[in-house]
Design a protein around this motif. Sequence first.
Motif, PDB file in Angstrom:
ATOM      1  N   GLN A  73       0.836  -1.194   0.000  1.00 30.03           N
ATOM      2  CA  GLN A  73       0.000   0.000   0.000  1.00 30.03           C
ATOM      3  C   GLN A  73       0.881   1.258   0.000  1.00 30.03           C
ATOM      4  N   LYS A  74       1.902   1.264   0.856  1.00 29.84           N
ATOM      5  CA  LYS A  74       2.761   2.454   0.990  1.00 29.84           C
ATOM      6  C   LYS A  74       3.545   2.716  -0.286  1.00 29.84           C
ATOM      7  N   ILE A  75       4.216   1.671  -0.820  1.00 31.97           N
ATOM      8  CA  ILE A  75       5.142   1.990  -1.913  1.00 31.97           C
ATOM      9  C   ILE A  75       4.415   2.322  -3.212  1.00 31.97           C
ATOM     10  N   PHE A  76       3.208   1.760  -3.398  1.00 31.93           N
ATOM     11  CA  PHE A  76       2.514   2.094  -4.640  1.00 31.93           C
ATOM     12  C   PHE A  76       1.678   3.366  -4.516  1.00 31.93           C
ATOM     13  N   SER A  77       1.790   4.054  -3.355  1.00 30.58           N
ATOM     14  CA  SER A  77       1.197   5.391  -3.298  1.00 30.58           C
ATOM     15  C   SER A  77       2.270   6.443  -3.041  1.00 30.58           C
ATOM     16  N   SER A  78       3.525   6.036  -2.892  1.00 30.71           N
ATOM     17  CA  SER A  78       4.607   7.005  -2.698  1.00 30.71           C
ATOM     18  C   SER A  78       5.841   6.604  -3.515  1.00 30.71           C
ATOM     19  N   PRO A  79       6.077   7.316  -4.632  1.00 34.73           N
ATOM     20  CA  PRO A  79       7.233   6.998  -5.469  1.00 34.73           C
ATOM     21  C   PRO A  79       8.560   7.084  -4.699  1.00 34.73           C
ATOM     22  N   THR A  80       8.651   7.997  -3.727  1.00 42.21           N
ATOM     23  CA  THR A  80       9.907   8.120  -2.966  1.00 42.21           C
ATOM     24  C   THR A  80      10.142   6.882  -2.121  1.00 42.21           C
ATOM     25  N   ASP A  81       9.077   6.412  -1.457  1.00 41.97           N
ATOM     26  CA  ASP A  81       9.218   5.196  -0.643  1.00 41.97           C
ATOM     27  C   ASP A  81       9.529   3.984  -1.526  1.00 41.97           C
ATOM     28  N   LYS A  82       8.910   3.950  -2.706  1.00 45.85           N
ATOM     29  CA  LYS A  82       9.153   2.831  -3.626  1.00 45.85           C
ATOM     30  C   LYS A  82      10.625   2.804  -4.034  1.00 45.85           C
ATOM     31  N   GLN A  83      11.137   3.994  -4.369  1.00 41.88           N
ATOM     32  CA  GLN A  83      12.535   4.083  -4.774  1.00 41.88           C
ATOM     33  C   GLN A  83      13.465   3.687  -3.624  1.00 41.88           C
ATOM     34  N   TRP A  84      13.112   4.133  -2.421  1.00 41.02           N
ATOM     35  CA  TRP A  84      13.941   3.800  -1.254  1.00 41.02           C
ATOM     36  C   TRP A  84      13.988   2.271  -1.078  1.00 41.02           C
ATOM     37  N   LEU A  85      12.808   1.643  -1.136  1.00 37.86           N
ATOM     38  CA  LEU A  85      12.740   0.189  -0.922  1.00 37.86           C
ATOM     39  C   LEU A  85      13.503  -0.561  -2.016  1.00 37.86           C
ATOM     40  N   GLU A  86      13.332  -0.112  -3.254  1.00 36.50           N
ATOM     41  CA  GLU A  86      14.012  -0.794  -4.362  1.00 36.50           C
ATOM     42  C   GLU A  86      15.527  -0.654  -4.241  1.00 36.50           C
ATOM     43  N   SER A  87      16.007   0.535  -3.798  1.00 35.19           N
ATOM     44  CA  SER A  87      17.469   0.669  -3.719  1.00 35.19           C
ATOM     45  C   SER A  87      18.029  -0.170  -2.577  1.00 35.19           C
ATOM     46  N   LEU A  88      17.190  -0.465  -1.581  1.00 35.24           N
ATOM     47  CA  LEU A  88      17.627  -1.379  -0.516  1.00 35.24           C
ATOM     48  C   LEU A  88      17.605  -2.841  -1.008  1.00 35.24           C
TER      49      LEU A  88
END
Length: 198
Positions: A73-88
């Motif tokens: 829910q969080k990452i598909f509503s926040s591009p910044t969080d998605k990018q953070w998670l993907e870079s981790l």
Amino acid sequence: MSKMIIGLTGGIGSGKTAVSDRFAAHGISIVDADVISRVVVEPGRPALEKIRDHFGTDILLEDGNLDRAQLRQKIFSSPTDKQWLESLLHPLIAEETLRQLSEAQSPYAIYVSPLLVESNQKGFCQRLLVVDVSEETQLQRTIARDSNDAEQVKRIIASQASREQRLALADDIIVNDSDLKSLHEKVDAMHQSYLALV
Ligand SMILES: CC(C)(COP(=O)(O)OP(=O)(O)OC[C@H]1O[C@@H](n2cnc3c(N)ncnc32)[C@H](O)[C@@H]1O)[C@@H](O)C(=O)NCCC(=O)NCCS
Ligand SMILES: Nc1ncnc2c1ncn2[C@@H]1O[C@H](COP(=O)(O)OP(=O)(O)OP(=O)(O)O)[C@@H](O)[C@H]1O
């Protein structure tokens, strides 16, 4: 080590797992990025601690496991969080992928990832196999499987490569628009053609 690595991709709910399960039934080694993405965040893994530090303790379930539905829910509503998670996670997923592929013993191996076209993971694959379905089918099957709401699935589809982008890069295409029996027949034929290539 297998002589050839086939990348298998497709959008959410397109049938990647259904296709890879059928290749597995022929004894083909499958390395699946979605499966690996679960392993790298198991309790005790450093990545899970980083996710907890970033999103707060509420991102964990009571038993200490990651609350995947909440994180989705969080990452598909926040591009910044998605990018953070993907870079981790992506470097960890890549490392484990290469380890598993190096151990594959079948004549060819399959690397399944929803993001082969988006992130630059095509590099270690000799061919790209795309499972193709219409957006309506993706929506229907994903909602039926996960009881996700349609809006969220639409957001996930919008965040992924388009059908056209995937098809433009495909060496091989399996159209998954009919029943599972006909899907299995298509995979069986593809398996024979891959065996003829190695
Ligand atoms: C957000 C998470 C926790 C949701 O977990 P959940 O168990 O609900 O879904 P699961 O991991 O099985 O993924 C289901 C599908 O969602 C889509 N999806 C997942 N991550 C992404 C992403 N970063 N970008 C676009 N689509 C994605 C894919 O179609 C995937 O097949 C999880 O998907 C995740 O950790 N994603 C980030 C890591 C990643 O990019 N994984 C994709 C493989 S490299
Ligand atoms: N030809 C088909 N006929 C009927 N149901 C199908 C067919 N192909 C796949 N399905 C079902 O549709 C759902 C999505 O398929 P699957 O899980 O294989 O897709 P996926 O691409 O791996 O999805 P994700 O990207 O979410 O990991 C599953 O419940 C699966 O059983």
